[in-house]
Scaffold this active site. Sequence first.
Site, PDB file in Angstrom:
ATOM      1  N   ASN A  78       0.871  -1.161   0.166  1.00 42.52           N
ATOM      2  CA  ASN A  78      -0.090  -0.008   0.010  1.00 42.52           C
ATOM      3  C   ASN A  78       0.709   1.132   0.043  1.00 42.52           C
ATOM      4  OD1 ASN A  78      -2.391   1.934   1.012  1.00 42.52           O
ATOM      5  ND2 ASN A  78      -0.972   2.149   2.474  1.00 42.52           N
ATOM      6  N   TYR A 145       5.088   9.481 -10.939  1.00 43.79           N
ATOM      7  CA  TYR A 145       4.052   8.673 -10.247  1.00 43.79           C
ATOM      8  C   TYR A 145       3.188   7.768 -11.078  1.00 43.79           C
ATOM      9  CZ  TYR A 145      -0.063   7.753  -7.363  1.00 43.79           C
ATOM     10  OH  TYR A 145      -0.936   7.198  -6.478  1.00 43.79           O
ATOM     11  N   LYS A 149       3.224   3.515 -11.196  1.00 44.86           N
ATOM     12  CA  LYS A 149       2.185   2.786 -11.054  1.00 44.86           C
ATOM     13  C   LYS A 149       1.709   1.815 -12.344  1.00 44.86           C
ATOM     14  CE  LYS A 149       0.974   3.962  -6.839  1.00 44.86           C
ATOM     15  NZ  LYS A 149       0.851   3.029  -5.692  1.00 44.86           N
ATOM     16  N   THR A 182      -7.017  11.603   1.451  1.00 43.29           N
ATOM     17  CA  THR A 182      -6.004  11.378   2.286  1.00 43.29           C
ATOM     18  C   THR A 182      -4.879  12.498   2.101  1.00 43.29           C
ATOM     19  OG1 THR A 182      -4.516  10.531   0.010  1.00 43.29           O
ATOM     20  CG2 THR A 182      -5.862   8.862   1.496  1.00 43.29           C
TER      21      THR A 182
END
Length: 241
Positions: A78, A145, A149, A182
């Site tokens: 995670n 990023y 991913k 978040t």
Amino acid sequence: MNIVVITGGSKGIGKALAKMYASKHYKVYTLSRSIINIQNVTQIAVDLSEFSEVKTQFYMLLDELKKLTITSITLINNAGRLGSIGNIENSTPDDIAKTIQLNTTTPMVLSSMFINFTKQLTCKKQLINISSGAAVKPYEGWSVYCTSKAAIDMFTKTIAIEQENSKNGVKCMSLYPGVVDTCMQAQIRNTPESDFKNLQRFIDLKENDQLYTTDYVAEVIYKIDTENLLPNGAIFDIRNL
């Protein structure tokens, strides 16, 4: 004993996952830089962007797990970071390396060690990689990023094929949690528009109360894990559940 190991378990989705699994009487282990006040969770302090530290701490954890009678085991990769936002030429070499290490290299290393450790186990064994829609949609300012991913998704699909052909193979999947409330979202909203042209979209999502809560995301991931809802190698957006 049902076991789950969660990286980045001190905040955000990881913290919510730790609380969710602990409430279901799992033996929960987390790996993250911070130690927080959370009940019934064994927390291991480790900088997941430091390779040698990761390897040492995970080997120690696996040695502990050898002492247990395991009825199911899940590793949830995670932990992640957005890195600096802006065109690639404005990113420092250190920031690029740290983002790739945390988002891609560390999950690959932990997955390799996890699969090797569980080879002789005949119980349910599962790897869940927390990915992102950014794996398939490029965003200006997020080149590192997005790339990290996309790499995790291909890694998921590749090891799923490998494990299909292995005795007592590990089931592997990659999940997109959607846009979640978040610290990463706060970082995005505080970015100058000159560095991130999609800024207003993320501000609007927050102002219009359209962000998922971490508790909701944890609940869905737990359901996917425990109810066997997805096939091996799945790349799945939880908004489609």
